[in-house]
Motif scaffolding. Structure first.
Motif, mmCIF file in Angstrom:
data_model
loop_
_atom_site.group_PDB
_atom_site.id
_atom_site.type_symbol
_atom_site.label_atom_id
_atom_site.label_comp_id
_atom_site.label_asym_id
_atom_site.label_seq_id
_atom_site.Cartn_x
_atom_site.Cartn_y
_atom_site.Cartn_z
ATOM 1 N N CYS A 4 45.450 28.970 39.590
ATOM 2 C CA CYS A 4 43.981 29.002 39.681
ATOM 3 C C CYS A 4 43.511 29.590 41.012
ATOM 4 O O CYS A 4 42.362 30.010 41.130
ATOM 5 N N GLU A 10 42.148 38.192 36.956
ATOM 6 C CA GLU A 10 42.926 38.315 35.712
ATOM 7 C C GLU A 10 44.231 37.516 35.760
ATOM 8 O O GLU A 10 44.847 37.253 34.731
ATOM 9 N N ARG A 12 44.337 34.450 37.046
ATOM 10 C CA ARG A 12 43.963 33.043 36.930
ATOM 11 C C ARG A 12 43.926 32.638 35.461
ATOM 12 O O ARG A 12 43.478 33.403 34.609
ATOM 13 N N SER A 14 42.657 30.805 32.007
ATOM 14 C CA SER A 14 41.332 30.483 31.462
ATOM 15 C C SER A 14 41.236 28.966 31.292
ATOM 16 O O SER A 14 42.237 28.244 31.387
ATOM 17 N N ASP A 16 40.729 27.392 28.570
ATOM 18 C CA ASP A 16 41.521 26.998 27.393
ATOM 19 C C ASP A 16 42.999 26.847 27.762
ATOM 20 O O ASP A 16 43.667 25.911 27.315
ATOM 21 N N GLU A 17 43.508 27.767 28.573
ATOM 22 C CA GLU A 17 44.908 27.679 29.005
ATOM 23 C C GLU A 17 45.141 26.430 29.855
ATOM 24 O O GLU A 17 46.141 25.728 29.693
#
Length: 150
Positions: A4, A10, A12, A14, A16-17
């Protein structure tokens, strides 16, 4: 967490991940992210406490070794003064005896013996010597002189 912080967006993950990663950490149980983070922080804190305890024990062992070495090298009163951070005034003595010793045939003995046998011999010899002077009001300073054998 490190992902993070990546400089490039790009790289990092998301949300949801991140959520899916927390699901795997929680083994499918329904818990919120804050609870998971708090649990992980508690575990980290516990591990840190264990590490600090281990390091403190190691430090105490080393401190004891240092104090033992200090008391072997210096008179007890001098060692205590130095540990307290006090200056030590030089002392004069009216009567002093110097004793020099040499182990006759030591070079031959050590050449014909295993290293551990030499160490055992010296240990036994100086332990006996220390026991004898321990019963008298004396202080011993051990100075070893080594000669290079050619």
């Amino acid at each position: 967490m490190k992902q993070c912080w990546a400089e490039a967006a790009e790289q990092r993950p998301s949300f949801d991940e991140i959520f899916n990663q927390f699901k795997t950490f929680n083994k499918g149980k329904k818990t919120n992210i804050i609870d998971s983070m708090l649990r992980m922080l508690e575990q980290y804190s516990s591990n840190l406490e264990d590490l600090i305890r281990e390091r403190t024990e190691e430090l105490e062992i080393e401190k004891q070794k240092t104090e033992k070495l200090l008391t072997q090298m210096l008179p007890p009163s001098v060692a205590e003064s130095l540990k307290k951070g006090c200056t030590v005034e030089p002392e004069g003595f009216d009567l002093v005896t110097l004793y020099f010793s040499d182990i006759v045939g030591f070079t031959t003995i050590s050449a014909m013996s295993e290293p551990i046998e030499v160490v055992d011999l010296l240990n036994d010899l100086y332990t006996l010597f220390d026991a004898i002077i321990g019963s008298h009001d004396v202080y011993k300073i051990r100075i070893l002189k080594y000669r290079e054998i050619k």
